[in-house]
Design a protein around this motif. Structure first.
Motif, mmCIF file in Angstrom:
data_model
loop_
_atom_site.group_PDB
_atom_site.id
_atom_site.type_symbol
_atom_site.label_atom_id
_atom_site.label_comp_id
_atom_site.label_asym_id
_atom_site.label_seq_id
_atom_site.Cartn_x
_atom_site.Cartn_y
_atom_site.Cartn_z
ATOM 1 N N ARG A 15 0.566 -2.755 -9.937
ATOM 2 C CA ARG A 15 0.112 -2.712 -8.541
ATOM 3 C C ARG A 15 -0.892 -1.591 -8.338
ATOM 4 N N GLU A 19 -4.655 -2.316 -7.086
ATOM 5 C CA GLU A 19 -5.194 -1.802 -5.823
ATOM 6 C C GLU A 19 -6.368 -0.866 -6.074
ATOM 7 N N LEU A 23 -10.082 -1.363 -4.585
ATOM 8 C CA LEU A 23 -10.765 -0.318 -3.822
ATOM 9 C C LEU A 23 -12.129 0.005 -4.423
ATOM 10 N N GLU A 26 -14.515 -2.548 -3.543
ATOM 11 C CA GLU A 26 -14.907 -2.449 -2.135
ATOM 12 C C GLU A 26 -15.896 -1.317 -1.872
ATOM 13 N N ASP A 36 -5.357 6.631 -0.979
ATOM 14 C CA ASP A 36 -5.614 5.247 -0.590
ATOM 15 C C ASP A 36 -4.934 4.286 -1.560
ATOM 16 N N ALA A 39 -1.198 4.323 -0.916
ATOM 17 C CA ALA A 39 -0.899 3.711 0.381
ATOM 18 C C ALA A 39 -0.907 2.195 0.238
ATOM 19 N N ARG A 40 -1.952 1.661 -0.392
ATOM 20 C CA ARG A 40 -2.063 0.207 -0.535
ATOM 21 C C ARG A 40 -1.061 -0.360 -1.523
#
Lengths: 192, 192
Positions: A15, A19, A23, A26, A36, A39-40
């Motif tokens: 995971r 993530e 990120l 993105e 971040d 958190a995600r």
DNA sequence: GCAAATAAGTGACCACGGTCAATTTATGGA
DNA sequence: TCCATAAATTGACCGTGGTCACTTATTTGC
């Protein structure tokens, strides 16, 4: 004695990587924040550092993975038959390496293995790069007074130099590819 | 319209540089902390950042200064007359560059000018290095099929490569100087 | 199945680079 | 000499990577 890796561990690690990767896609590598990612991924910060020594270790995995994909692609294509061909074939790799100043810096910092026992993904890629290029050189008609391995290391050195100069405002006149070709012609096919 | 630089400013800046330099001499570059510098200089943290854009800007000044001193010394000596001589003459410079992993990283990161308008001390040193070596090459008997400037840039590229490999556990077998000489002989005196 | 042992995960906390509104100090003109 | 303006300095505060004593989950031995 048995220390089987728990399923939970694998899932958590997957995971985190997933993530982090999302990120990066993105907002790029430089903008990646550990907070971040956790958190995600829905875990605590401490968990991150139980899975990766530090932020750079994750960065190495992400960037090293990308390098490996690109190397794979460069390997699965007919051997280039001249300097221009070599440059062209390595272009995707070099483009990625210079896609962000931050990426280039990380790559340089981890291109050497800190310890023999632990060769990081980026250091591994750098070795693979040299091996790949040495193969090309052996198969082509370039100078024969020094061995292909040394020539390949030189190609890497000139590629790094060309990439560094691309980030330099003073040398922006010449394009990356033109500069690399100039270097490599002088290196691989000297006309003394 | 008069905006004379206040004496105070000069004194503060001098103190900051002085204390930073002392701290580096005591514990090396990597261990330098902005908080320690300002504490010893007797000013607030904000003052530091009024004098230097960021910590790296100070680092550039300190390291760039050292590079300049060493370049000065390398320039004020008879022109080396072969590859071994070139390596020997550049040795103090290369030794300093590899004295700390951190120093090497900073040098690489700032070896290119981010903007033409502002060429940092390290970028300036890198240019000076190339000019110096180009002069040596012009004066010696090396290959003539490419110009001295390009050859000098190559020397720099190989020096960087050799230094990087020195930090790499996989390539510790060969000494820095031996490796650089191998590269430079192949680069400057090809025997095709 | 249950308790002891071990692995995984948590989050308050720290270190350190960097910011900025507020304050102090210097300068030039009346 | 004094005031208005600009320059220099301050330090509380923030962002972010990284730590660690503690809690929670999982496995192992019986």
């Amino acid at each position: 004695m048995s220390k089987p890796i728990q399923q939970r561990t694998l899932r958590t690690r997957a995971r985190l990587l997933e993530e982090a990767d999302a990120l990066v896609r993105e907002s790029g590598y430089e903008a990646l924040r550990v907070e971040d990612v956790v958190a995600r991924a829905g875990v605590a910060k401490g968990t991150f550092f139980a899975h990766f020594r530090d932020k750079d270790a994750l960065m190495e995995l992400l960037i090293g993975g990308e390098l490996d994909t690109l190397l794979e692609r460069a390997e699965s294509v007919p051997v280039p038959r001249d300097v221009a061909g070599i440059c062209a074939q390595l272009m995707p790799l070099h483009s990625f390496m210079t896609s962000e100043r931050y990426v280039f810096d990380v790559i340089l910092r981890y291109s050497g293995a800190a310890a023999v026992s632990e060769i990081g993904p980026i250091a591994k890629s750098f070795d693979r790069y040299v091996t790949l290029v040495a193969g090309w050189i052996s198969a082509g008609s370039y100078r024969r007074d020094v061995d292909a391995e040394l020539l390949a290391e030189g190609v890497q050195a000139f590629a790094v130099q060309s990439m560094a100069l691309q980030f330099c405002a003073l040398h922006a006149a010449q394009s990356f590819e033109a500069r690399l070709q100039t270097y490599l012609r002088a290196w691989l096919t000297p006309a003394v």
